[in-house]
Design a protein around this motif. Structure first.
Motif: not given
Length: 178
Positions: A166-167, A177-178, A139-143, A154-155
């Motif tokens: 997914d986003i 939940p992931i 998962i990538a989240r911006p600070k 979501i990668f």
């Protein structure tokens, strides 16, 4: 002979560890470069647009049902939700596009479908944090500032590479939940 086999095994373990550690950042960087360059072909390779659209539509419908449950005694709320349901699909289709991905990767925020990409470009680029979820997801989240709600990308692993599949919208990120 045994030393060569052990050296090969050790090299494989080191390579697998390096891949596990470095590949999510490289995937995010590749997505960023493709988005900022406006390379739509590269974005189609890296982003599963149909899956993201369907996921966001279902997230928005779930959010609407939850809101409608809160307003169950208000007949106008049900009518308003029915009208809102009619605009979900075109709104999501406008947000989940190469331009929408560009805005999100650059700013760390969802694209406003009513504004042009130029109006939403920022001088301050988002910094992305990566949270690994096993060998096949991250998962990538911006600070974000304290309390600020931001989308999560979501990668999923595709061979040795990664695809954005997914986003999570900010209001549902804590609940899903992931």
């Amino acid at each position: 002979m045994k030393k060569a086999i052990l050296a090969g095994i050790a090299a494989l373990i080191v390579a697998a560890g390096a891949w596990y550690w470095l590949s999510p950042g490289m995937a995010m960087q590749g997505l960023r470069e493709a988005a900022l360059a406006g390379d739509k072909d590269e974005l189609r390779e890296r982003v599963d647009f149909p899956a993201i659209r369907e996921s966001l539509k279902s997230q928005m419908r779930a959010m609407m049902v939850a809101e409608m449950a809160k307003e169950k005694d208000n007949p106008f709320a049900a009518m308003g939700m029915a009208f809102a349901g009619a605009i979900i699909d075109p709104m999501i289709d406008g947000v989940v596009s190469p331009d929408g991905i560009k805005v999100m990767v650059e700013s760390g925020k969802m694209k406003d479908p009513d504004k042009s990409v130029a109006d939403q470009s920022t001088r301050e680029e988002a910094e992305w944090e990566i949270d690994r979820r096993g060998l096949d997801r991250f998962i990538a989240r911006p600070k974000a500032k304290d309390g600020e709600k931001v989308p999560s990308l979501i990668f999923k692993r595709d061979g040795l590479g990664w695809d954005l599949v997914d986003i999570e919208v900010p209001t549902l990120a804590e609940k899903k939940p992931i």
